[in-house]
Design a protein around this motif. Structure first.
Motif, PDB file in Angstrom:
ATOM      1  N   VAL A   1       2.551  36.631 -13.803  1.00 29.37           N
ATOM      2  CA  VAL A   1       2.405  38.006 -13.344  1.00 29.37           C
ATOM      3  C   VAL A   1       3.121  38.902 -14.344  1.00 29.37           C
ATOM      4  O   VAL A   1       4.308  38.707 -14.617  1.00 29.37           O
ATOM      5  CB  VAL A   1       3.000  38.195 -11.935  1.00 29.37           C
ATOM      6  CG1 VAL A   1       3.025  39.678 -11.562  1.00 29.37           C
ATOM      7  CG2 VAL A   1       2.199  37.400 -10.910  1.00 29.37           C
ATOM      8  N   THR A   2       2.392  39.858 -14.895  1.00 24.48           N
ATOM      9  CA  THR A   2       2.962  40.794 -15.855  1.00 24.48           C
ATOM     10  C   THR A   2       2.744  42.208 -15.345  1.00 24.48           C
ATOM     11  O   THR A   2       1.607  42.606 -15.073  1.00 24.48           O
ATOM     12  CB  THR A   2       2.317  40.631 -17.231  1.00 24.48           C
ATOM     13  OG1 THR A   2       2.491  39.283 -17.694  1.00 24.48           O
ATOM     14  CG2 THR A   2       2.942  41.591 -18.246  1.00 24.48           C
ATOM     15  N   VAL A   3       3.846  42.926 -15.204  1.00 22.53           N
ATOM     16  CA  VAL A   3       3.787  44.311 -14.728  1.00 22.53           C
ATOM     17  C   VAL A   3       4.172  45.213 -15.892  1.00 22.53           C
ATOM     18  O   VAL A   3       5.329  45.246 -16.321  1.00 22.53           O
ATOM     19  CB  VAL A   3       4.728  44.529 -13.532  1.00 22.53           C
ATOM     20  CG1 VAL A   3       4.557  45.955 -12.990  1.00 22.53           C
ATOM     21  CG2 VAL A   3       4.466  43.503 -12.444  1.00 22.53           C
ATOM     22  N   SER A   4       3.192  45.939 -16.391  1.00 20.00           N
ATOM     23  CA  SER A   4       3.415  46.746 -17.573  1.00 20.00           C
ATOM     24  C   SER A   4       2.362  47.841 -17.660  1.00 20.00           C
ATOM     25  O   SER A   4       1.218  47.655 -17.243  1.00 20.00           O
ATOM     26  CB  SER A   4       3.350  45.867 -18.825  1.00 20.00           C
ATOM     27  OG  SER A   4       3.449  46.653 -19.996  1.00 20.00           O
ATOM     28  N   SER A   5       2.771  48.976 -18.234  1.00 25.14           N
ATOM     29  CA  SER A   5       1.821  50.067 -18.452  1.00 25.14           C
ATOM     30  C   SER A   5       1.230  49.980 -19.857  1.00 25.14           C
ATOM     31  O   SER A   5       0.393  50.811 -20.224  1.00 25.14           O
ATOM     32  CB  SER A   5       2.498  51.411 -18.219  1.00 25.14           C
ATOM     33  OG  SER A   5       3.661  51.521 -19.029  1.00 25.14           O
TER      34      SER A   5
END
Length: 122
Positions: free
Chosen positions: A118-122
């Motif tokens: 899971v990667t949370v990035s803009s």
């Protein structure tokens, strides 16, 4: 043999949502508590959430409380992790784990899935 197969990970923007699934086989799923554990890059393992065998009792780590929801469907031998309001610090590999303690929540993790990123990035 026991198998735990996670799915549902991916890249999401901050504030977004993801739903992880873990399909279990090789044991009597409805007799065991299950948990999710994560490992962020360069860090140790962090317990995220757990659910007892019947789905009646759940628990969460402080860092995810109020944002994540664990559930299970014993007819489908599947445990889920609904993740909302995701933050960059939630970026990690998420593992589904079987609790060898039995029906109630414990920490005797005897089988792990392969993990889902899971990667949370803009």
């Amino acid at each position: 043999q026991v198998q735990l197969v996670e799915s549902g990970g991916g890249l999401v923007q901050p504030g977004g949502s993801l739903r992880l699934s873990c399909a279990a086989s090789g044991f009597t799923f409805s007799s065991y508590a299950m948990s999710w554990v994560r490992q962020a890059p360069g860090k140790g393992f962090e317990w995220v959430s757990g659910i007892d065998s019947g789905g009646d009792k759940t628990d969460y780590g402080d860092s995810v409380k109020g944002r994540f929801t664990i559930s299970r469907d014993n007819a489908k031998n599947t445990v889920y992790l609904e993740m909302n309001s995701l933050k960059p610090e939630d970026t990690a590999v998420y593992y589904c784990v079987k609790d060898g303690s039995g029906a109630t929540l414990g920490i005797k993790y005897d089988y792990w899935g392969q993990g889902t990123q899971v990667t949370v990035s803009s």
